[in-house]
Scaffold this motif. Structure first.
Motif, PDB file in Angstrom:
ATOM      1  N   LYS A 188      20.186 103.055  35.261  1.00 32.00           N
ATOM      2  CA  LYS A 188      21.163 103.092  35.878  1.00 32.00           C
ATOM      3  C   LYS A 188      21.270 103.530  37.180  1.00 32.00           C
ATOM      4  CE  LYS A 188      26.335 104.353  35.017  1.00 32.00           C
ATOM      5  NZ  LYS A 188      26.366 105.350  35.761  1.00 32.00           N
ATOM      6  N   GLY A 189      20.434 104.791  37.195  1.00 31.37           N
ATOM      7  CA  GLY A 189      20.420 105.337  38.412  1.00 31.37           C
ATOM      8  C   GLY A 189      19.739 104.320  39.760  1.00 31.37           C
ATOM      9  N   VAL A 190      18.811 103.558  39.131  1.00 25.28           N
ATOM     10  CA  VAL A 190      18.093 102.623  40.299  1.00 25.28           C
ATOM     11  C   VAL A 190      19.006 101.530  40.585  1.00 25.28           C
ATOM     12  CG1 VAL A 190      16.095 101.211  40.250  1.00 25.28           C
ATOM     13  CG2 VAL A 190      15.850 103.246  38.951  1.00 25.28           C
ATOM     14  N   THR A 191      19.769 101.174  39.801  1.00 28.45           N
ATOM     15  CA  THR A 191      20.776  99.974  40.240  1.00 28.45           C
ATOM     16  C   THR A 191      21.767 100.612  40.887  1.00 28.45           C
ATOM     17  OG1 THR A 191      20.580  99.258  37.680  1.00 28.45           O
ATOM     18  CG2 THR A 191      22.372  98.404  38.889  1.00 28.45           C
ATOM     19  N   GLU A 192      22.260 102.054  40.878  1.00 31.51           N
ATOM     20  CA  GLU A 192      23.218 102.390  41.783  1.00 31.51           C
ATOM     21  C   GLU A 192      22.432 102.609  42.954  1.00 31.51           C
ATOM     22  OE1 GLU A 192      26.528 103.540  41.146  1.00 31.51           O
ATOM     23  OE2 GLU A 192      26.146 102.116  39.564  1.00 31.51           O
ATOM     24  N   TRP A 193      21.358 103.091  43.016  1.00 32.06           N
ATOM     25  CA  TRP A 193      20.821 103.418  44.446  1.00 32.06           C
ATOM     26  C   TRP A 193      20.616 101.861  45.128  1.00 32.06           C
ATOM     27  CZ3 TRP A 193      15.998 101.660  46.650  1.00 32.06           C
ATOM     28  CH2 TRP A 193      15.583 102.400  47.675  1.00 32.06           C
ATOM     29  N   VAL A 194      20.483 100.835  44.690  1.00 32.09           N
ATOM     30  CA  VAL A 194      20.284  99.644  45.192  1.00 32.09           C
ATOM     31  C   VAL A 194      22.044  99.407  45.675  1.00 32.09           C
ATOM     32  CG1 VAL A 194      19.933  97.132  44.956  1.00 32.09           C
ATOM     33  CG2 VAL A 194      18.148  98.717  44.044  1.00 32.09           C
ATOM     34  N   ARG A 195      22.790  99.476  44.927  1.00 34.83           N
ATOM     35  CA  ARG A 195      24.272  99.223  45.186  1.00 34.83           C
ATOM     36  C   ARG A 195      24.598 100.036  46.256  1.00 34.83           C
ATOM     37  NH1 ARG A 195      27.994  99.312  40.365  1.00 34.83           N
ATOM     38  NH2 ARG A 195      29.548  98.045  41.653  1.00 34.83           N
ATOM     39  N   ALA A 220      32.741  87.513  56.828  1.00 34.09           N
ATOM     40  CA  ALA A 220      32.215  87.372  55.401  1.00 34.09           C
ATOM     41  C   ALA A 220      30.856  87.003  55.150  1.00 34.09           C
ATOM     42  CB  ALA A 220      33.007  86.528  54.763  1.00 34.09           C
ATOM     43  N   GLY A 221      30.151  86.192  56.164  1.00 30.17           N
ATOM     44  CA  GLY A 221      28.787  85.655  55.839  1.00 30.17           C
ATOM     45  C   GLY A 221      27.770  86.970  56.092  1.00 30.17           C
ATOM     46  N   PHE A 222      28.300  87.833  56.746  1.00 31.86           N
ATOM     47  CA  PHE A 222      27.242  88.852  57.110  1.00 31.86           C
ATOM     48  C   PHE A 222      27.415  90.198  56.183  1.00 31.86           C
ATOM     49  CE2 PHE A 222      27.949  86.632  60.935  1.00 31.86           C
ATOM     50  CZ  PHE A 222      26.533  86.486  61.356  1.00 31.86           C
ATOM     51  N   LEU A 223      28.029  90.025  55.206  1.00 27.84           N
ATOM     52  CA  LEU A 223      28.148  91.040  53.983  1.00 27.84           C
ATOM     53  C   LEU A 223      27.491  90.720  52.838  1.00 27.84           C
ATOM     54  CD1 LEU A 223      31.978  92.320  54.859  1.00 27.84           C
ATOM     55  CD2 LEU A 223      29.596  93.342  55.664  1.00 27.84           C
ATOM     56  N   HIS A 224      27.085  91.694  52.121  1.00 25.07           N
ATOM     57  CA  HIS A 224      26.151  91.039  51.023  1.00 25.07           C
ATOM     58  C   HIS A 224      26.958  91.596  49.929  1.00 25.07           C
ATOM     59  CE1 HIS A 224      23.025  90.618  53.938  1.00 25.07           C
ATOM     60  NE2 HIS A 224      23.201  91.791  54.217  1.00 25.07           N
ATOM     61  N   GLU A 225      26.778  90.765  48.903  1.00 25.10           N
ATOM     62  CA  GLU A 225      27.304  90.947  47.372  1.00 25.10           C
ATOM     63  C   GLU A 225      26.462  92.037  46.675  1.00 25.10           C
ATOM     64  OE1 GLU A 225      30.232  89.976  46.385  1.00 25.10           O
ATOM     65  OE2 GLU A 225      30.780  88.253  47.427  1.00 25.10           O
ATOM     66  N   GLY A 226      26.959  92.534  45.845  1.00 29.27           N
ATOM     67  CA  GLY A 226      26.122  93.518  44.746  1.00 29.27           C
ATOM     68  C   GLY A 226      26.464  95.282  44.875  1.00 29.27           C
ATOM     69  N   GLY A 227      27.075  95.570  46.017  1.00 27.80           N
ATOM     70  CA  GLY A 227      27.440  96.868  46.376  1.00 27.80           C
ATOM     71  C   GLY A 227      28.410  97.444  45.482  1.00 27.80           C
ATOM     72  N   ILE A 228      28.812  98.777  45.588  1.00 24.34           N
ATOM     73  CA  ILE A 228      29.854  99.331  44.853  1.00 24.34           C
ATOM     74  C   ILE A 228      31.129  98.783  45.464  1.00 24.34           C
ATOM     75  CG2 ILE A 228      31.064 101.596  44.233  1.00 24.34           C
ATOM     76  CD1 ILE A 228      27.877 102.742  44.752  1.00 24.34           C
TER      77      ILE A 228
END
Lengths: 338, 170
Positions: A188-195, A220-228
């Motif tokens: 979980k901690g690794v995923t949170e770090w990437v987010r 919109a195109g310059f923002l990446h999905e997957g963050g918090i």
């Protein structure tokens, strides 16, 4: 095997390796040095000494910094139970190399010179392997989705000559691949770090877009999905005054970093301050792991601290080489804590 | 044939009480020893980690490594008490009924269970304390006290096992 048994040795060794990280006293002495030579003399008393000896001239300190970082990555790779964690940290360097190579190809097409001197050895893939793949147009063995992305970027260049779009696509792929790798690790901690890293990059991009006065629809195109923070939420910030960003994102841990937006008048200083705060935010995401003797996130904490240390050394040395003001340089330094 | 079976059953019933007590002793020593081995291994990992970077920390780490080992000693001690009580270590022969054997078996359970879990937990606490001394070797006093607090419950279990065993009159 239980996590405590897998990471017991690793965490203890990383904690002991923390002594090697440069502390604020060393940075202060480097800042107080009269010139570049004086700063290098102080650096020569640290773990960078063995690489400084190999330096061809005073200006080649970047190679010494890269050599030290490379050594630390190699060392941790040897004893970390999950090698993928090191791969994760090195992945941005692979994408940096791909960008350099593609830009070199584009430059060559327009009669310019290749800039292979900008390639780094810090990535997972050797520069030679990447060059060979690009020159032979054989991308089959390239990992991280680059097999399909490189021909895609080359085709895009032929159609539009839009380097920004190519960089955007590569960044998108980088963060999605980091997310995939983190998910495979099932920590979980690794995923949170990437987010957290994705959020930091998105905020950074958002500020740059704001400075360029880009419309929200194009941002919109310059923002990446997957963050918090969702991309929609970030896009909604484009229409808000900068001072209110911290309040609007008060439900996230980013408020500390965004508090810089309150009292800085000019955009250039603001971006520098926020970038520094975002780097420290990425470290804070995994900071709680320091109190555990078996948390895998300690690997990320150490490697990110090392990256910050290298960044600080580079800032001071570049500043000294260019005669920058000591107080300005001090303001740019990141917090390093082993 | 019937006589052989009868003799066998009679012998078994005469010795079953003592054997149940011996089983309890075996479990107590086995579980406590296993817990200690796991606990020391956990602390060992941390000690190896810091010693890779700084071999000079061996002395300090050794002190903390030894802590989870005490549970194994407690288990062995309780097992000795039990087999001494049923007269298997010399002295006059003692007749142990099945119920007395079950009683001795039960009295050994606190030490078996508490020592196993406390040794593993103490191993983790010691690993944490080893990390503490890697950064602040001058805090060795505090670093020893923290995992030593886990020891309290192993000592209490040993105490209870001895009291329970002494309360069984043979």
């Amino acid at each position: 095997m239980a996590q405590a048994e897998r990471y017991g040795y690793t965490v203890a060794r990383l904690r002991a390796m923390g002594h090697r990280l440069l502390d604020s006293g060393v940075f202060q002495r480097m800042l107080d040095a009269e010139d570049l030579q004086g700063a290098l003399k102080t650096l020569n008393e640290t773990c960078y000494a063995s690489w400084l000896v190999e330096m061809k001239n005073e200006g080649a300190f970047d190679e010494a910094i890269e050599a030290e970082l490379s050594y630390v990555y190699r060392e941790i790779e040897q004893f970390a139970p999950d090698k993928a964690m090191v791969t994760l940290c090195k992945m941005p360097y692979d994408f940096h190399n791909v960008k350099v190579l593609l830009k070199s190809v584009f430059l060559q097409k327009s009669g310019g010179n290749r800039r292979w001197d900008l390639l780094t050895r810090l990535g997972n893939l050797s520069p030679e392997f990447l060059i060979e793949s690009l020159e032979s147009e054989d991308y089959r063995l390239l990992p991280f989705g680059l097999r399909g992305m490189i021909p895609n970027c080359l085709a895009q260049w032929d159609q539009s000559h839009d380097i920004l779009e190519i960089e955007r696509r590569l960044d998108d792929l980088l963060f999605s691949q980091m997310g995939v790798l983190a998910a495979e690790l099932e920590q979980k901690g690794v995923t949170e770090w990437v987010r957290g890293r994705i959020d930091a990059e998105n905020i950074r991009n958002l500020l740059r877009l704001r400075r360029m006065q880009v419309e929200a629809s194009k941002a919109a195109g310059f923002l990446h999905e997957g963050g918090i923070i969702s991309v929609d939420k970030l896009l909604s910030l484009m229409g808000e005054p900068l001072e209110s960003w911290g309040r609007l994102l008060a439900y996230t841990d980013l408020t500390g970093a965004l508090s810089q937006l309150q009292d800085v008048s000019d955009f250039d200083t603001l971006i520098v301050e926020v970038e520094k705060a975002l780097d420290e935010y990425v470290l804070r995401v995994v900071e709680a792991a320091r109190f555990s003797s078996s948390a895998p996130e300690n690997v990320l904490y150490y490697l990110w601290s090392k990256e910050m240390e290298a960044k600080n050394v580079r800032i001071i040395l570049v500043g000294k080489a260019n005669g920058a003001d000591r107080d300005v340089l001090r303001g740019l330094l990141r917090h390093v804590n082993g | 044939m019937d006589q052989v079976v009868t003799t066998l059953l009679t012998t078994m019933s005469e010795q079953l009480g003592a054997m149940i007590a011996v089983l309890g002793a075996g479990i107590a020593a086995g579980f406590a020893g296993s817990g200690s081995a796991i606990g020391i291994a956990i602390a060992d990992e941390a000690a190896s980690g810091i010693m890779t970077e700084d071999p000079g920390k061996f002395g300090l780490a050794l002190l903390l490594l030894a802590l989870p080992g005490t549970q194994g000693i407690y288990g062995l001690l309780a097992a000795f008490f039990a087999i001494l009580k049923v007269g298997l270590l010399g002295g006059a022969a003692v007749k142990v009924t099945i119920w007395q054997g079950i009683g001795i078996f039960g009295s050994l359970m606190p030490i078996a269970i508490a020592c196993y879990y406390s040794a593993v937990a103490q191993g983790k606490a010691s690993a944490g304390a080893i990390l503490l001394i890697s950064k602040r070797p001058e805090e060795i006093g505090k670093a020893v006290i923290l995992p030593a607090m886990v020891e309290t419950y192993a000592v209490l279990a040993l105490l209870l096992s001895i009291i329970l065993m002494n309360s069984i009159k043979l």
